[in-house]
Write a protein that holds these residues in place. Structure first.
Motif, PDB file in Angstrom:
ATOM      1  N   VAL A   1       0.870  -1.180   0.000  1.00  0.00           N
ATOM      2  CA  VAL A   1       0.000   0.000   0.000  1.00  0.00           C
ATOM      3  C   VAL A   1       0.904   1.226   0.000  1.00  0.00           C
ATOM      4  CG1 VAL A   1      -1.779   1.299   1.218  1.00  0.00           C
ATOM      5  CG2 VAL A   1      -1.803  -1.209   1.296  1.00  0.00           C
ATOM      6  N   VAL A   2       0.716   2.109  -0.957  1.00  0.00           N
ATOM      7  CA  VAL A   2       1.533   3.321  -1.025  1.00  0.00           C
ATOM      8  C   VAL A   2       1.176   4.235   0.144  1.00  0.00           C
ATOM      9  CG1 VAL A   2       2.086   5.372  -2.384  1.00  0.00           C
ATOM     10  CG2 VAL A   2       1.698   3.182  -3.530  1.00  0.00           C
ATOM     11  N   PRO A   3       2.170   4.723   0.893  1.00  0.00           N
ATOM     12  CA  PRO A   3       1.879   5.627   2.016  1.00  0.00           C
ATOM     13  C   PRO A   3       1.084   6.845   1.554  1.00  0.00           C
ATOM     14  CG  PRO A   3       4.171   4.913   2.059  1.00  0.00           C
ATOM     15  CD  PRO A   3       3.614   4.456   0.751  1.00  0.00           C
ATOM     16  N   SER A   4       0.176   7.293   2.398  1.00  0.00           N
ATOM     17  CA  SER A   4      -0.650   8.453   2.046  1.00  0.00           C
ATOM     18  C   SER A   4       0.053   9.770   2.359  1.00  0.00           C
ATOM     19  CB  SER A   4      -1.987   8.394   2.795  1.00  0.00           C
ATOM     20  OG  SER A   4      -1.778   8.353   4.205  1.00  0.00           O
ATOM     21  N   GLU A   5       1.063   9.720   3.245  1.00  0.00           N
ATOM     22  CA  GLU A   5       1.777  10.945   3.600  1.00  0.00           C
ATOM     23  C   GLU A   5       2.643  11.416   2.435  1.00  0.00           C
ATOM     24  OE1 GLU A   5       2.044   8.115   5.277  1.00  0.00           O
ATOM     25  OE2 GLU A   5       0.826   8.458   7.072  1.00  0.00           O
ATOM     26  N   ARG A   6       2.752  12.730   2.301  1.00  0.00           N
ATOM     27  CA  ARG A   6       3.623  13.323   1.295  1.00  0.00           C
ATOM     28  C   ARG A   6       4.579  14.295   1.971  1.00  0.00           C
ATOM     29  NH1 ARG A   6       1.852   9.640  -0.718  1.00  0.00           N
ATOM     30  NH2 ARG A   6       0.832   9.357  -2.731  1.00  0.00           N
ATOM     31  N   PRO A   7       5.848  14.318   1.601  1.00  0.00           N
ATOM     32  CA  PRO A   7       6.428  13.517   0.524  1.00  0.00           C
ATOM     33  C   PRO A   7       6.597  12.049   0.910  1.00  0.00           C
ATOM     34  CG  PRO A   7       8.146  14.753   1.644  1.00  0.00           C
ATOM     35  CD  PRO A   7       6.843  15.227   2.227  1.00  0.00           C
ATOM     36  N   THR A   8       6.569  11.181  -0.099  1.00  0.00           N
ATOM     37  CA  THR A   8       6.782   9.755   0.117  1.00  0.00           C
ATOM     38  C   THR A   8       8.272   9.502   0.294  1.00  0.00           C
ATOM     39  OG1 THR A   8       4.894   9.262  -1.315  1.00  0.00           O
ATOM     40  CG2 THR A   8       6.407   7.451  -0.831  1.00  0.00           C
ATOM     41  N   VAL A   9       8.639   8.827   1.362  1.00  0.00           N
ATOM     42  CA  VAL A   9      10.055   8.563   1.626  1.00  0.00           C
ATOM     43  C   VAL A   9      10.370   7.102   1.331  1.00  0.00           C
ATOM     44  CG1 VAL A   9      10.271  10.405   3.322  1.00  0.00           C
ATOM     45  CG2 VAL A   9       9.596   8.139   4.078  1.00  0.00           C
ATOM     46  N   LEU A  10      11.516   6.881   0.711  1.00  0.00           N
ATOM     47  CA  LEU A  10      11.955   5.539   0.337  1.00  0.00           C
ATOM     48  C   LEU A  10      13.274   5.248   1.043  1.00  0.00           C
ATOM     49  CD1 LEU A  10      11.289   5.844  -3.514  1.00  0.00           C
ATOM     50  CD2 LEU A  10       9.700   5.097  -1.725  1.00  0.00           C
ATOM     51  N   PRO A  11      13.230   4.643   2.229  1.00  0.00           N
ATOM     52  CA  PRO A  11      14.450   4.415   3.010  1.00  0.00           C
ATOM     53  C   PRO A  11      15.386   3.397   2.368  1.00  0.00           C
ATOM     54  CG  PRO A  11      12.587   3.282   4.003  1.00  0.00           C
ATOM     55  CD  PRO A  11      12.030   4.125   2.896  1.00  0.00           C
ATOM     56  N   CYS A  12      16.658   3.540   2.689  1.00  0.00           N
ATOM     57  CA  CYS A  12      17.667   2.603   2.192  1.00  0.00           C
ATOM     58  C   CYS A  12      17.534   1.279   2.940  1.00  0.00           C
ATOM     59  CB  CYS A  12      19.063   3.184   2.391  1.00  0.00           C
ATOM     60  SG  CYS A  12      20.380   2.180   1.639  1.00  0.00           S
ATOM     61  N   ARG A  13      17.704   0.175   2.207  1.00  0.00           N
ATOM     62  CA  ARG A  13      17.568  -1.151   2.801  1.00  0.00           C
ATOM     63  C   ARG A  13      18.913  -1.793   3.119  1.00  0.00           C
ATOM     64  NH1 ARG A  13      14.177  -4.785  -1.042  1.00  0.00           N
ATOM     65  NH2 ARG A  13      15.737  -4.023  -2.520  1.00  0.00           N
ATOM     66  N   VAL A  14      20.011  -1.102   2.809  1.00  0.00           N
ATOM     67  CA  VAL A  14      21.332  -1.670   3.065  1.00  0.00           C
ATOM     68  C   VAL A  14      21.601  -1.673   4.570  1.00  0.00           C
ATOM     69  CG1 VAL A  14      23.816  -1.412   2.687  1.00  0.00           C
ATOM     70  CG2 VAL A  14      22.209  -0.952   0.822  1.00  0.00           C
ATOM     71  N   LYS A  15      22.005  -2.803   5.081  1.00  0.00           N
ATOM     72  CA  LYS A  15      22.237  -2.948   6.515  1.00  0.00           C
ATOM     73  C   LYS A  15      23.281  -1.948   7.002  1.00  0.00           C
ATOM     74  CE  LYS A  15      23.347  -6.419  10.038  1.00  0.00           C
ATOM     75  NZ  LYS A  15      23.715  -7.845  10.284  1.00  0.00           N
ATOM     76  N   GLY A  16      22.941  -1.225   8.060  1.00  0.00           N
ATOM     77  CA  GLY A  16      23.869  -0.268   8.649  1.00  0.00           C
ATOM     78  C   GLY A  16      23.776   1.134   8.083  1.00  0.00           C
ATOM     79  N   CYS A  17      23.027   1.316   6.998  1.00  0.00           N
ATOM     80  CA  CYS A  17      22.899   2.647   6.399  1.00  0.00           C
ATOM     81  C   CYS A  17      21.789   3.416   7.115  1.00  0.00           C
ATOM     82  CB  CYS A  17      22.590   2.546   4.907  1.00  0.00           C
ATOM     83  SG  CYS A  17      22.513   4.158   4.075  1.00  0.00           S
ATOM     84  N   CYS A  18      22.063   4.667   7.444  1.00  0.00           N
ATOM     85  CA  CYS A  18      21.103   5.500   8.179  1.00  0.00           C
ATOM     86  C   CYS A  18      20.261   6.380   7.262  1.00  0.00           C
ATOM     87  CB  CYS A  18      21.844   6.381   9.180  1.00  0.00           C
ATOM     88  SG  CYS A  18      22.758   5.465  10.443  1.00  0.00           S
ATOM     89  N   CYS A  19      20.346   6.144   5.962  1.00  0.00           N
ATOM     90  CA  CYS A  19      19.615   6.970   5.002  1.00  0.00           C
ATOM     91  C   CYS A  19      18.108   6.798   5.183  1.00  0.00           C
ATOM     92  CB  CYS A  19      20.026   6.581   3.587  1.00  0.00           C
ATOM     93  SG  CYS A  19      19.061   7.358   2.279  1.00  0.00           S
ATOM     94  N   PRO A  20      17.393   7.886   5.513  1.00  0.00           N
ATOM     95  CA  PRO A  20      15.952   7.775   5.763  1.00  0.00           C
ATOM     96  C   PRO A  20      15.096   7.836   4.506  1.00  0.00           C
ATOM     97  CG  PRO A  20      16.655  10.015   6.176  1.00  0.00           C
ATOM     98  CD  PRO A  20      17.893   9.245   5.785  1.00  0.00           C
ATOM     99  N   ALA A  21      15.668   8.349   3.403  1.00  0.00           N
ATOM    100  CA  ALA A  21      14.876   8.516   2.184  1.00  0.00           C
ATOM    101  C   ALA A  21      15.799   8.709   0.987  1.00  0.00           C
ATOM    102  CB  ALA A  21      13.948   9.722   2.311  1.00  0.00           C
ATOM    103  N   TYR A  22      15.399   8.136  -0.144  1.00  0.00           N
ATOM    104  CA  TYR A  22      16.203   8.310  -1.358  1.00  0.00           C
ATOM    105  C   TYR A  22      16.290   9.791  -1.717  1.00  0.00           C
ATOM    106  CZ  TYR A  22      18.071   7.990  -6.026  1.00  0.00           C
ATOM    107  OH  TYR A  22      18.877   8.163  -7.125  1.00  0.00           O
ATOM    108  N   GLU A  23      17.507  10.243  -2.007  1.00  0.00           N
ATOM    109  CA  GLU A  23      17.732  11.648  -2.359  1.00  0.00           C
ATOM    110  C   GLU A  23      18.832  11.723  -3.412  1.00  0.00           C
ATOM    111  OE1 GLU A  23      19.004  15.884  -0.212  1.00  0.00           O
ATOM    112  OE2 GLU A  23      18.580  14.109   0.992  1.00  0.00           O
ATOM    113  N   TYR A  24      18.481  12.214  -4.570  1.00  0.00           N
ATOM    114  CA  TYR A  24      19.444  12.292  -5.669  1.00  0.00           C
ATOM    115  C   TYR A  24      20.411  13.453  -5.464  1.00  0.00           C
ATOM    116  CZ  TYR A  24      21.392  13.003 -10.314  1.00  0.00           C
ATOM    117  OH  TYR A  24      22.264  13.180 -11.365  1.00  0.00           O
ATOM    118  N   VAL A  25      21.671  13.220  -5.833  1.00  0.00           N
ATOM    119  CA  VAL A  25      22.693  14.264  -5.820  1.00  0.00           C
ATOM    120  C   VAL A  25      23.248  14.395  -7.235  1.00  0.00           C
ATOM    121  CG1 VAL A  25      24.908  15.017  -4.885  1.00  0.00           C
ATOM    122  CG2 VAL A  25      23.315  13.778  -3.433  1.00  0.00           C
ATOM    123  N   PRO A  26      23.231  15.593  -7.818  1.00  0.00           N
ATOM    124  CA  PRO A  26      23.753  15.770  -9.181  1.00  0.00           C
ATOM    125  C   PRO A  26      25.214  15.343  -9.276  1.00  0.00           C
ATOM    126  CG  PRO A  26      22.569  17.724  -8.456  1.00  0.00           C
ATOM    127  CD  PRO A  26      22.733  16.855  -7.254  1.00  0.00           C
TER     128      PRO A  26
END
Length: 217
Positions: free
Chosen positions: A90-115
Motif C-alpha cells: 500500500v503506497v503511504p498516504s503521507e507526502r512527501p513519500t520517503v523511500l528508506p535505504c535497505r542496506v544494513k547499517g545505512c542511516c539513510c531515511p529517504a532516497y535523495e538524488y545528488v547531481p
C-alpha cells in the motif's frame, strides 16, 4: 583474445537470467530463487508492483524534471535506487513519500538524488563530497564544523541552482496530473522515472530532442 560461442539454448539461458535479475533485483539476497520460489515471487510481487509503481525524478517544483531516476542511480548515501524500498503493498498516504535505504547499517531515511559532474557527485559549499557528510537527515559534514548541512553551489543545466531542486516521488496518477509520461506497465524492479529512451537524457536535453521531431517515449 579467445572468442566464446553460445548456442541458442545458452543464449536463452542468458536472456532468462537477465529477465530474472530485472524482475527480482536484490530481493533474492544474492542467492538465486528456485523455480518454485521465483514463480511465487512473481505471483505475489508483480501485481502490487504494477499497481503501486512509484515514479522518481529530480527537478524544480512546477518546472521540468531534470533527471529521471533509474535502478542504478545513486542516492546521497551512495547506495543505488534499487537498494531502497521501492515495492509497497500500500503506497503511504503521507507526502512527501520517503523511500528508506535497505542496506544494513545505512542511516539513510529517504532516497535523495545528488547531481553529478561526470563520474563524480557535486561538492558541498564546504568543499567536501557527499560521502564526507552524514547520510542521516540534515547531512551534517563529518570533516568540518563550519558546515550546517550539505548544500552545493552547483547550477543545473536547466539554469536553476541545486538548492531549488528536489527529489520527487509520485504515483502514476500524480505523475499524469503533472502531464508527465508514465510509459507502459512493466514488471521490472525499481524503474523509478524511466519510461523510455528519452528518460535517460537530462531534462533540458530531452526537451531539445522532443522539439527536434524525434519520438519521445
Amino acid at each position: 583474445m579467445e572468442r566464446i560461442y553460445l548456442d541458442r539454448s545458452s543464449l536463452k539461458a542468458v536472456d532468462d537470467y537477465w529477465e530474472y535479475r530485472r524482475i527480482v533485483g536484490d530481493d533474492d539476497g544474492e542467492k538465486l530463487l528456485t523455480p518454485e520460489q521465483y514463480e511465487e515471487y512473481q505471483r505475489k510481487i508483480l501485481p502490487q508492483r504494477l499497481k503501486n509503481r512509484l515514479y522518481v525524478s529530480y527537478g524544480v517544483p512546477e518546472g521540468i524534471d531534470c533527471k529521471q531516476i533509474g535502478p542504478e542511480t545513486q542516492c546521497f548515501c551512495a547506495h543505488r535506487y534499487k537498494q531502497h524500498k521501492t515495492d509497497w503493498e500500500v503506497v503511504p498516504s503521507e507526502r512527501p513519500t520517503v523511500l528508506p535505504c535497505r542496506v544494513k547499517g545505512c542511516c539513510c531515511p529517504a532516497y535523495e538524488y545528488v547531481p553529478r559532474l561526470g563520474p563524480n557527485p557535486v561538492r558541498c559549499r564546504c568543499k567536501h563530497l557527499p560521502a564526507d557528510h552524514s547520510e542521516a537527515a540534515g547531512h551534517l559534514c563529518k570533516m568540518c564544523s563550519s558546515c550546517s548541512g550539505f548544500q552545493s553551489p552547483y547550477t543545473c543545466g536547466c539554469g536553476q541552482p541545486s538548492s531549488a531542486h528536489r527529489t520527487l516521488v509520485e504515483t502514476k496518477i500524480e505523475r499524469e496530473v503533472r502531464g508527465q509520461p508514465v510509459g507502459r506497465d512493466v514488471p521490472y524492479a525499481a524503474m523509478g522515472g524511466l519510461t523510455g529512451f528519452s528518460s535517460l537524457l537530462d531534462g533540458y536535453l530531452a526537451l531539445e530532442v522532443c522539439g527536434s521531431g524525434f519520438t519521445c517515449l
